[in-house]
Design an enzyme around this catalytic site. Structure first.
Site, PDB file in Angstrom:
ATOM      1  N   HIS A  72     -35.254   6.925 -38.942  1.00  0.00           N
ATOM      2  CA  HIS A  72     -34.822   5.529 -39.045  1.00  0.00           C
ATOM      3  C   HIS A  72     -35.284   4.809 -37.781  1.00  0.00           C
ATOM      4  CE1 HIS A  72     -32.636   2.011 -39.996  1.00  0.00           C
ATOM      5  NE2 HIS A  72     -31.475   2.529 -40.346  1.00  0.00           N
ATOM      6  N   ARG A 128     -36.651   1.076 -47.502  1.00  0.00           N
ATOM      7  CA  ARG A 128     -35.659   2.160 -47.380  1.00  0.00           C
ATOM      8  C   ARG A 128     -35.685   2.945 -48.677  1.00  0.00           C
ATOM      9  NH1 ARG A 128     -29.567   1.780 -45.240  1.00  0.00           N
ATOM     10  NH2 ARG A 128     -30.796   1.788 -43.330  1.00  0.00           N
ATOM     11  N   ARG A 152     -26.600  -3.710 -42.823  1.00  0.00           N
ATOM     12  CA  ARG A 152     -27.213  -4.155 -41.582  1.00  0.00           C
ATOM     13  C   ARG A 152     -28.728  -4.168 -41.599  1.00  0.00           C
ATOM     14  NH1 ARG A 152     -22.535  -2.648 -40.518  1.00  0.00           N
ATOM     15  NH2 ARG A 152     -23.099  -1.038 -41.968  1.00  0.00           N
ATOM     16  N   THR A 153     -29.309  -3.064 -42.035  1.00  0.00           N
ATOM     17  CA  THR A 153     -30.757  -2.967 -41.869  1.00  0.00           C
ATOM     18  C   THR A 153     -31.451  -4.054 -42.684  1.00  0.00           C
ATOM     19  OG1 THR A 153     -30.503  -0.634 -41.469  1.00  0.00           O
ATOM     20  CG2 THR A 153     -32.719  -1.387 -41.933  1.00  0.00           C
ATOM     21  N   LYS A 203     -37.822   1.860 -64.138  1.00  0.00           N
ATOM     22  CA  LYS A 203     -38.677   2.060 -65.328  1.00  0.00           C
ATOM     23  C   LYS A 203     -39.669   3.198 -65.094  1.00  0.00           C
ATOM     24  CE  LYS A 203     -38.765  -2.926 -66.285  1.00  0.00           C
ATOM     25  NZ  LYS A 203     -39.677  -4.079 -66.302  1.00  0.00           N
TER      26      LYS A 203
HETATM   27  C1  NCD Z   1     -27.474   4.186 -40.760  1.00  0.00           C
HETATM   28  C2  NCD Z   1     -28.419   4.671 -41.834  1.00  0.00           C
HETATM   29  O1  NCD Z   1     -28.610   4.013 -42.848  1.00  0.00           O
HETATM   30  O2  NCD Z   1     -28.971   5.736 -41.609  1.00  0.00           O
HETATM   31  N1  NCD Z   1     -27.071   2.869 -40.977  1.00  0.00           N
HETATM   32  C3  NCD Z   1     -27.835   1.861 -40.473  1.00  0.00           C
HETATM   33  O3  NCD Z   1     -28.961   1.670 -40.870  1.00  0.00           O
HETATM   34  N2  NCD Z   1     -27.339   1.151 -39.470  1.00  0.00           N
HETATM   35  C4  NCD Z   1     -26.353   5.096 -40.496  1.00  0.00           C
HETATM   36  C5  NCD Z   1     -25.482   5.513 -41.625  1.00  0.00           C
HETATM   37  O4  NCD Z   1     -25.657   5.110 -42.777  1.00  0.00           O
HETATM   38  O5  NCD Z   1     -24.555   6.272 -41.335  1.00  0.00           O
END
Ligand code: NCD
Length: 305
Positions: A129, A101, A51-52, A80
């Site tokens: 997040h 991320r 999703r993100t 690397k």
């Molecule tokens: C979440 C995350 O990555 O922290 N997912 C997301 O970004 N929607 C929640 C999760 O992974 O449980």
């Protein structure tokens, strides 16, 4: 230059502006179709995501921009041995904004120090997040009509769940918020959230281990997955992974206006039989995630229509 590393990097006023812009984007998407023409977003994902990453990409494409990036550390020069500092210096030559991320807490903050473009934290380890928080806030504001006067239950992995840490930190800035924190002993919220966020702001909260008893009192139930990848010990994960399962039967005890949110991915913690319940809004939440990321990209790039 602005970054979004922590939900508190936006003041309440700025947050309201982002949510207002996102709401206008939802109503009038065509108005925004060319706002990011010739702009590039880089998605730097050192950890898995569906999703993100894709909502960021979709957001940039909806704004008329384009997207470059990588979706795993293995396919980047991190494999690397390149440092985050060097990678971001390089990416600053290629893109106008980036979303990162990373499994290490604080990596996007390090990146921001060396960056010439806005850095958005798209999840750093078990820490924060902030764009999921924007998504959650837009969902709550759109469907409940307010961000104050709410009793919110967080259920599941409150220790490692970064979405929980970020959303709690953002919500305590609103009036008359109460939390019920539902988790096994082993997965309680970290001390820094309990002390520096809840107690420091005089926020009423309860920490409990059963879900059933609290359901009737909640306006929002925020379910979370047990964060398998953060466990050192697989046996411990297996023991805890199904600690809460929201079922149809349990939902009978819930308030008729209670909304169920979940950042997704779902594993077992919400039974699929609930997906048709009008109170289950986790797939609507996904759609809000695109609007709010469009609004955020525009805001950090200082773009208007
Ligand atoms: C979440 C995350 O990555 O922290 N997912 C997301 O970004 N929607 C929640 C999760 O992974 O449980």
């Amino acid at each position: 230059m602005r970054h979004l590393l922590n939900p508190l990097d936006l003041s309440v006023e700025e947050l309201t502006n982002v949510l207002d812009l996102a709401a206008d984007i939802e109503k009038n998407p065509d108005k925004y179709r060319e706002v990011c023409k010739h702009k590039k977003l880089a998605t730097l994902f050192y950890e898995p995501s569906t999703r993100t990453r894709l909502s960021f990409e979709s957001a940039m494409i909806n704004l008329g921009g384009s997207v470059i990036g990588f979706s795993s550390a293995d396919s980047s020069s991190a494999s690397k041995g390149e440092s985050v500092a060097d990678t971001i210096r390089v990416i600053s030559c290629y893109a106008d904004i980036c979303a990162m991320r990373h499994p290490k807490e604080g990596a996007p903050t390090v990146a921001a120090e060396f960056s010439r473009i806005p850095v958005i934290n798209a999840g750093d380890g078990g820490h924060q997040h902030p764009t999921q928080t924007l998504t959650d806030l837009m969902t709550i504001r759109s469907l409940k009509g307010r961000l104050d006067n709410l009793t919110i239950g967080f259920c599941g992995d409150l220790k490692f769940g970064r979405t929980v840490h970020s959303l709690i930190s953002a919500l305590v800035r609103h009036k008359n918020i109460k939390f019920i924190l539902i988790s096994p002993e082993e997965l309680k919220i970290p001390d820094h959230i309990r002390e520096d966020v809840l107690i420091a702001n005089n926020i009423p909260f309860e920490e409990v281990t059963t879900l059933d008893d609290s359901l009737a009192d909640l306006d929002i139930l925020y379910m979370t997955r047990v964060q398998k990848e953060r466990f050192f010990n697989e046996e411990e994960y297996i023991r805890l992974k199904d600690c809460y399962i929201l079922t149809k039967e349990k939902m009978e005890k819930a308030n008729e206006n209670m909304l169920i949110l979940h950042p997704l991915p779902r594993v077992n913690e919400i039974s699929v039989e609930i997906d048709d319940d009008p109170r289950a809004v986790y797939f609507k939440q996904v759609q809000y995630g695109v609007y709010v990321r469009m609004a955020l990209i525009m805001t950090l790039l200082g773009l208007h229509v």
